[in-house]
Design a protein around this motif. Sequence first.
Motif, PDB file in Angstrom:
ATOM      1  N   ALA A  82       0.832  -1.208   0.000  1.00  0.00           N
ATOM      2  CA  ALA A  82       0.000   0.000   0.000  1.00  0.00           C
ATOM      3  C   ALA A  82       0.866   1.257   0.000  1.00  0.00           C
ATOM      4  CB  ALA A  82      -0.937  -0.010   1.201  1.00  0.00           C
ATOM      5  N   ARG A  83       1.949   1.249   0.764  1.00  0.00           N
ATOM      6  CA  ARG A  83       2.864   2.402   0.792  1.00  0.00           C
ATOM      7  C   ARG A  83       3.482   2.643  -0.580  1.00  0.00           C
ATOM      8  NH1 ARG A  83       5.248   4.008   5.963  1.00  0.00           N
ATOM      9  NH2 ARG A  83       7.238   4.298   4.919  1.00  0.00           N
ATOM     10  N   GLN A  84       3.791   1.561  -1.277  1.00  0.00           N
ATOM     11  CA  GLN A  84       4.409   1.689  -2.595  1.00  0.00           C
ATOM     12  C   GLN A  84       3.425   2.199  -3.646  1.00  0.00           C
ATOM     13  OE1 GLN A  84       5.866  -2.305  -3.140  1.00  0.00           O
ATOM     14  NE2 GLN A  84       7.728  -1.961  -1.949  1.00  0.00           N
ATOM     15  N   ARG A  85       2.132   1.884  -3.458  1.00  0.00           N
ATOM     16  CA  ARG A  85       1.118   2.296  -4.444  1.00  0.00           C
ATOM     17  C   ARG A  85       0.530   3.673  -4.169  1.00  0.00           C
ATOM     18  NH1 ARG A  85      -1.106  -2.966  -3.375  1.00  0.00           N
ATOM     19  NH2 ARG A  85      -2.691  -1.918  -2.116  1.00  0.00           N
ATOM     20  N   LEU A  86       0.866   4.250  -3.043  1.00  0.00           N
ATOM     21  CA  LEU A  86       0.179   5.457  -2.576  1.00  0.00           C
ATOM     22  C   LEU A  86       0.178   6.588  -3.606  1.00  0.00           C
ATOM     23  CD1 LEU A  86      -1.296   6.748  -0.175  1.00  0.00           C
ATOM     24  CD2 LEU A  86       0.923   7.528   0.667  1.00  0.00           C
ATOM     25  N   SER A  87       1.284   6.782  -4.277  1.00  0.00           N
ATOM     26  CA  SER A  87       1.382   7.898  -5.228  1.00  0.00           C
ATOM     27  C   SER A  87       0.517   7.705  -6.473  1.00  0.00           C
ATOM     28  CB  SER A  87       2.845   8.098  -5.653  1.00  0.00           C
ATOM     29  OG  SER A  87       3.342   6.916  -6.264  1.00  0.00           O
ATOM     30  N   THR A  88       0.025   6.497  -6.692  1.00  0.00           N
ATOM     31  CA  THR A  88      -0.773   6.220  -7.899  1.00  0.00           C
ATOM     32  C   THR A  88      -2.277   6.389  -7.678  1.00  0.00           C
ATOM     33  OG1 THR A  88      -0.996   3.847  -7.416  1.00  0.00           O
ATOM     34  CG2 THR A  88       0.980   4.549  -8.619  1.00  0.00           C
ATOM     35  N   ALA A 103      -8.271   9.483   2.844  1.00  0.00           N
ATOM     36  CA  ALA A 103      -9.135   8.781   1.874  1.00  0.00           C
ATOM     37  C   ALA A 103      -8.292   8.031   0.841  1.00  0.00           C
ATOM     38  CB  ALA A 103     -10.062   9.779   1.184  1.00  0.00           C
ATOM     39  N   LYS A 104      -7.198   8.647   0.394  1.00  0.00           N
ATOM     40  CA  LYS A 104      -6.314   7.986  -0.565  1.00  0.00           C
ATOM     41  C   LYS A 104      -5.613   6.786   0.074  1.00  0.00           C
ATOM     42  CE  LYS A 104      -3.850  10.545  -3.397  1.00  0.00           C
ATOM     43  NZ  LYS A 104      -2.944  11.614  -3.907  1.00  0.00           N
ATOM     44  N   ALA A 105      -5.211   6.933   1.337  1.00  0.00           N
ATOM     45  CA  ALA A 105      -4.559   5.818   2.043  1.00  0.00           C
ATOM     46  C   ALA A 105      -5.522   4.642   2.207  1.00  0.00           C
ATOM     47  CB  ALA A 105      -4.053   6.281   3.399  1.00  0.00           C
ATOM     48  N   LEU A 106      -6.791   4.941   2.490  1.00  0.00           N
ATOM     49  CA  LEU A 106      -7.792   3.878   2.642  1.00  0.00           C
ATOM     50  C   LEU A 106      -8.029   3.158   1.322  1.00  0.00           C
ATOM     51  CD1 LEU A 106      -9.874   2.338   4.282  1.00  0.00           C
ATOM     52  CD2 LEU A 106     -11.501   4.200   3.874  1.00  0.00           C
ATOM     53  N   ALA A 107      -8.155   3.918   0.239  1.00  0.00           N
ATOM     54  CA  ALA A 107      -8.332   3.302  -1.077  1.00  0.00           C
ATOM     55  C   ALA A 107      -7.134   2.431  -1.431  1.00  0.00           C
ATOM     56  CB  ALA A 107      -8.521   4.388  -2.138  1.00  0.00           C
ATOM     57  N   CYS A 108      -5.957   2.905  -1.080  1.00  0.00           N
ATOM     58  CA  CYS A 108      -4.731   2.160  -1.345  1.00  0.00           C
ATOM     59  C   CYS A 108      -4.685   0.867  -0.525  1.00  0.00           C
ATOM     60  CB  CYS A 108      -3.541   3.044  -0.984  1.00  0.00           C
ATOM     61  SG  CYS A 108      -2.041   2.600  -1.831  1.00  0.00           S
ATOM     62  N   PHE A 109      -5.117   0.939   0.723  1.00  0.00           N
ATOM     63  CA  PHE A 109      -5.136  -0.239   1.593  1.00  0.00           C
ATOM     64  C   PHE A 109      -6.072  -1.311   1.045  1.00  0.00           C
ATOM     65  CE2 PHE A 109      -6.835  -2.331   5.528  1.00  0.00           C
ATOM     66  CZ  PHE A 109      -5.669  -3.020   5.854  1.00  0.00           C
ATOM     67  N   GLU A 110      -7.152  -0.865   0.397  1.00  0.00           N
ATOM     68  CA  GLU A 110      -8.113  -1.808  -0.177  1.00  0.00           C
ATOM     69  C   GLU A 110      -7.819  -2.116  -1.644  1.00  0.00           C
ATOM     70  OE1 GLU A 110     -11.986  -0.217   0.625  1.00  0.00           O
ATOM     71  OE2 GLU A 110     -11.826  -0.592   2.790  1.00  0.00           O
ATOM     72  N   ASN A 111      -6.607  -1.746  -2.063  1.00  0.00           N
ATOM     73  CA  ASN A 111      -6.101  -2.074  -3.407  1.00  0.00           C
ATOM     74  C   ASN A 111      -6.985  -1.500  -4.522  1.00  0.00           C
ATOM     75  OD1 ASN A 111      -4.326  -3.135  -5.252  1.00  0.00           O
ATOM     76  ND2 ASN A 111      -5.173  -5.201  -5.187  1.00  0.00           N
ATOM     77  N   ARG A 112      -7.357  -0.227  -4.347  1.00  0.00           N
ATOM     78  CA  ARG A 112      -8.114   0.476  -5.381  1.00  0.00           C
ATOM     79  C   ARG A 112      -7.326   1.687  -5.847  1.00  0.00           C
ATOM     80  NH1 ARG A 112     -11.793   2.759  -2.982  1.00  0.00           N
ATOM     81  NH2 ARG A 112     -11.896   1.823  -0.910  1.00  0.00           N
ATOM     82  N   GLN A 113      -7.543   2.091  -7.081  1.00  0.00           N
ATOM     83  CA  GLN A 113      -6.809   3.217  -7.676  1.00  0.00           C
ATOM     84  C   GLN A 113      -7.578   4.534  -7.574  1.00  0.00           C
ATOM     85  OE1 GLN A 113      -3.597   3.134  -9.044  1.00  0.00           O
ATOM     86  NE2 GLN A 113      -3.617   1.131  -8.063  1.00  0.00           N
TER      87      GLN A 113
END
Length: 380
Positions: free
Chosen positions: A282-288, A321-331
């Motif tokens: 999730a940390r790695q995907r955060l910027s996307t 909100a972005k961190a939550l979406a990232c945690f649930e593997n959504r873009q």
Amino acid sequence: MKSFYMYQLSFLSRKFRSIAALKNTEQMTIEEVRPIFPFTAIVGQEEMKLSLILNVIDPKIGGVIIMGDRGTGKSTTIRALVDLLPEITVVSDDPFNSDPEDFESMSDFVREKFKNNEPILTKKKKIAMVDLPLGATEDRVCGTIDLEKALKEGIKAFEPGLLAQANRGILYIDEVNLLDDHLVDLLLDAAASGWNTVEREGISINHPARFILIGSGNPEEGELRPQLLDRFGLYAQIGTVKDPELRVKIVEQRVAFDESPIFFCKKYQTQQEKLMNLLVAARQRLSTVQINSELRIQISQVCAQLNIDGLRGDIVINRAAKALACFENRQQVTMKDILLVMPLCLSHRLRKDPLETTDSGEKVRETFYKVFAEDIPADV
């Protein structure tokens, strides 16, 4: 008497041999010697757990303050977070955990090495969680003169404090509402600037101090100063569990852990590793992760209608909100994400009567439904 001493020596010899064997076979770690209650074994208190997870994914959210009754697992949950913290790259011989790839937040020691084209040795280490005791002195928190070097070598050297240890990590304060005012002021300065400045006996040093501030406390023991409360990105309010079946389950978990901590931790090892890998990804995907402009405008409309001072509320909601979406593997961020994190971000920022307690989130939810009324899907 002689036989007694021989028995003692024999016992100690066997003891040392058994410890050596255990080290060789199991490679004892601190966690095995002093096990920590697993985060994934904690029952209930979802709001508190979510707040901590979001801060691990995006440290720039700004930490969390957890307030609730005594015995509700606040400290246990926060300390359980240690096992889930991912690794970061730091400069090996730097006491401030400097990031070798971030020139702006490096300590002066590392910057000098870069300027002189000296080799920079790095290593991986887990994000640290540093406890700030209520009775800590200013020198212990900020740092002071290294007396040993001053006496032995006759030189003035800086001995880093807790703020240096907490750089790029977590600073945890239990019973934060009982913290002395002068320490609160020090934390406010460091949290606002991301740097700690120390002036001691002819030494002037400025080092990075960017940390996630996590605090816990009991509201019955006093309220936090508004200046400190506003520095926390999220606010989680928890209460004593009322469901008898859930209470029994919590008690059983605690008893099982106390009876055999290592065995209990091993039962949850797979779940712990799964959650840890999820947080790292999730940390790695955060910027996307994206949040569309219409949702951003509506977030700011809610903050404006609630008369939230400043723009911290807007910023934190977007990040959470972005961190939550990232945690649930959504873009893409959804309204459901915003509804879930908004009370955590704004409850402690509402203007209220001095005699009132912090809002439980109902006022925030009501305003959310008013602003988002026309666009709310059926499942929100």
